[in-house]
Scaffold this motif. Structure first.
Motif, short mmCIF file in Angstrom:
data_model
loop_
_atom_site.label_atom_id
_atom_site.label_comp_id
_atom_site.label_asym_id
_atom_site.label_seq_id
_atom_site.Cartn_x
_atom_site.Cartn_y
_atom_site.Cartn_z
N GLY A 1 1.31 -1.02 -0.43
CA GLY A 1 0.15 -0.25 0.19
C GLY A 1 0.95 1.09 0.18
O GLY A 1 1.73 1.40 -0.26
N GLU A 2 0.19 2.20 0.38
CA GLU A 2 0.98 3.48 1.03
C GLU A 2 1.80 3.59 1.96
O GLU A 2 1.52 3.04 1.75
N LEU A 3 2.77 4.13 1.39
CA LEU A 3 3.79 4.48 2.58
C LEU A 3 2.96 4.60 3.63
O LEU A 3 3.75 4.05 4.83
N HIS A 4 2.62 5.64 3.48
CA HIS A 4 1.81 6.61 4.88
C HIS A 4 1.31 5.48 5.36
O HIS A 4 1.21 4.80 7.03
N ASP A 5 0.14 3.93 4.63
CA ASP A 5 -0.57 2.80 5.44
C ASP A 5 0.00 1.94 5.78
O ASP A 5 -0.56 1.38 7.06
N ARG A 6 1.54 1.84 5.33
CA ARG A 6 2.29 1.01 5.70
C ARG A 6 2.42 0.87 7.00
O ARG A 6 2.86 0.20 7.42
N VAL A 7 3.18 2.39 7.42
CA VAL A 7 3.83 2.49 8.41
C VAL A 7 2.43 2.84 9.97
O VAL A 7 3.07 2.10 10.86
#
Lengths: 255, 324
Positions: free
Chosen positions: A235-241
């Protein structure tokens, strides 16, 4: 300067470990000088070059350890001694006792060894030896300066650095960062073949058999359970974090 | 006949180290009913440390107070502990597998003509003999060992054996022991503290570790920020140390430290076998790496494929947010 280096041959650190018939399998394994002992060898050669004297390598081990000793002779050490342990299982107590017996009449100024061996990893033998010989030791050193009858060492104490002054004779164990070990040169390899190489049996050290009886014994050997590859987050980096932190809290429950 | 187990205490910044409580519990786990648990506290501030230790179930606490015992010097500590050994006549001596434990206990073992089992991660006292589990080849394998005779000498790896719970209603006898003032052949001239205020790597519950991917000494800054937010410590791979990005004292691997934290966050570390040996017993492993093929992902519980310089600051913010 009468310098002795305690050396051991170990598996290359890149080797995988397999167990066969209840023992560590040595099938096709590449052996090296225990990396920490290699720093000790290098340091001994440098001190000998600056102050004169000789460097004697001492190994307790099987016949194959000859290769490691020859390599260290090719680096520039002067003599090698292999104390054979074929057919005997020495624990750290007995190994230190054997080294004490060997060194009893040698009057070393300096004894150097590795901080620990990368196979057994107990880090006992050198310090036990210093105690048996009643000489001071400095463990885990990253710098060593020798002058008349004295030495100044830097020691790694869990990241803090201690500066220690000690009178000789003394024993030191090498930590990473002490130096950059040299590679044996071709002329060095040729010369090494002619250098004194002594073989001693434990019997020749004159230690009573009961003194070498192990005080610790291995009952079992296992490989750690294999780790399973986990989850690559998508997913998007923010979501992954955010997903990762959520998993750590709610799945792994570690934060 | 009852045996005496002696635990060597350590403090950091005037407080008992967690690993001392773990070693005390390890001694209790190895003991049988009726055995006596004793502790040795050496250095300064021993009265306060003894009070701190009192609640954890020691029967006796020996203290040696003397300025020469700080900082740790193998000669002064050995002289002090020898006095205690003469008095306590221990059947076993336990300590943490720490800078001090690794240095002092082999001296004690040699003095007692004893066997020593180092770096113990688990103890099984259920059978006829006490069995100690320890890693070899930096955790690529584990061996179970036992003693053929007493006395025993044991060091326990931090973070593996649980610290005991406080025990109520038991007040240990505190026995001050005279420092013998030995003549010294070694003197600690100076201690350069590089880790003051930081969490010690070997005891850290959370480790943020950097590899070649951090690219420079400065590249460790975002890792340190994340470690600070988590109350953890920073470690490194051999690659990062060899490249000169950080001190070798941070190195985790077969040549270096073996660590077992609750959370290990590997940033820009490919996962060479020598590094995996040093960290693969961590409870939860997180890998952050640009290369999806990096071997570190094969041992990681959670992986993020991406540039650590983008991922780490975002992750730090997220940790900060949830930990508030």
């Amino acid at each position: 300067m009468n310098i002795y280096v305690l050396m051991k041959q170990t598996f290359d650190t890149e080797e995988k470990i397999a167990i066969r018939d209840g023992e560590i399998s040595d099938d096709g394994v590449k052996y090296v000088i225990n990396p920490y002992d290699e720093y000790a060898v290098e340091e001994a050669i440098r001190i000998r070059d600056d102050h004169g004297g000789s460097v004697t390598l001492v190994t307790i081990g099987p016949e194959r350890s000859t290769d490691a000793l020859r390599t260290a002779l090719a680096m520039g050490a002067d003599e090698a001694v292999l104390i054979s342990d074929e057919g005997v299982q020495l624990d750290e107590y007995a190994a230190a006792r054997a080294l004490q017996a060997y060194l009893a009449d040698k009057a070393p100024d300096l004894i150097l060894g590795g901080n620990f061996s990368v196979d057994n990893g107990a880090g006992q033998v050198a310090i036990r030896l210093a105690q048996l010989l009643d000489i001071p030791h400095v463990g885990s050193i990253t710098k060593l300066e020798v002058s008349a009858g004295k030495a100044a060492a830097r020691r790694d104490a869990e990241g803090d650095e201690e500066i220690v002054e000690v009178t000789l004779p003394a024993l030191f164990t090498a930590q990473q960062g002490l130096n950059e070990p040299r590679y044996p040169s071709l002329p060095g390899i040729m010369k090494a073949k002619k250098k004194p190489f002594a073989r001693l049996s434990l019997d020749e050290l004159g230690i009573a058999a009961e003194e070498l009886a192990p005080k610790t014994v291995r009952k079992e050997l296992n490989l750690p359970p294999a780790r399973k590859a986990g989850r690559i987050l998508e997913g998007e980096l923010h979501d992954r974090v955010a997903q990762l932190v959520d998993l750590l809290r709610n799945e792994a429950k570690v934060i | 006949m009852s045996r005496t187990f002696l635990v060597i205490a350590e403090n950091r910044g005037g407080k008992l180290r967690q690993v001392t409580l773990e070693a005390l519990n390890a001694a209790k786990m190895s003991a049988s009913e009726g055995d006596l648990i004793a502790a040795a506290i050496m250095g300064g501030n021993t009265r306060t440390l003894a009070a701190e230790l009192s609640g954890f179930g020691a029967d006796k606490i020996y203290t040696v107070e003397h300025p020469q015992l700080e900082p740790y010097n193998p000669e002064t500590w050995f002289a002090a502990v020898r006095q205690i050994i003469e008095s306590a006549k221990p059947d076993a001596v336990y300590a943490g597998h720490t800078a001090i434990g690794k240095d002092l206990l082999p001296m004690i073992a040699a003095y007692l003509k004893a066997g020593q089992i180092s770096d113990v991660v688990a103890i099984d006292n259920s059978g006829a003999e006490t069995v100690f589990v320890r890693p070899i080849y930096a955790g690529k394998a584990f061996e179970k060992k036992s003693f053929t005779r007493s006395p025993w000498v044991v060091t326990v790896r931090p973070n593996n054996i649980p610290a005991g719970e406080p025990v109520s209603g038991k007040t240990p006898e505190v026995i001050p022991v005279e420092y013998p003032n030995p003549s010294l052949r070694s003197v600690i001239k100076d201690v350069v503290s590089k880790t003051s205020g930081k969490v010690d790597l070997s005891e850290a519950k959370i480790i943020v570790s950097g590899g070649r991917g951090v690219k420079s000494a400065d590249g460790f800054k975002p890792l340190q920020e994340m470690a600070d937010v988590l109350g953890g410590a920073v470690g490194a791979s051999r690659g990062a140390c060899d490249a000169g990005y950080c001190d070798y004292s941070l190195q985790i691997g077969q040549t270096g430290k073996v660590v077992t934290p609750e959370i290990y966050i590997a940033c820009g570390i490919s996962g060479a076998i020598q590094h995996l040996a040093g960290m693969s017993q961590s409870r939860v492993i997180i890998a952050i790496n640009k290369d999806p093929e990096a071997p570190i992902f094969k041992v990681a519980d959670y992986g993020i494929v991406g540039d650590l310089f983008e991922v780490v600051p975002l992750l730090t913010d997220e940790f900060q947010r949830v930990l508030q």
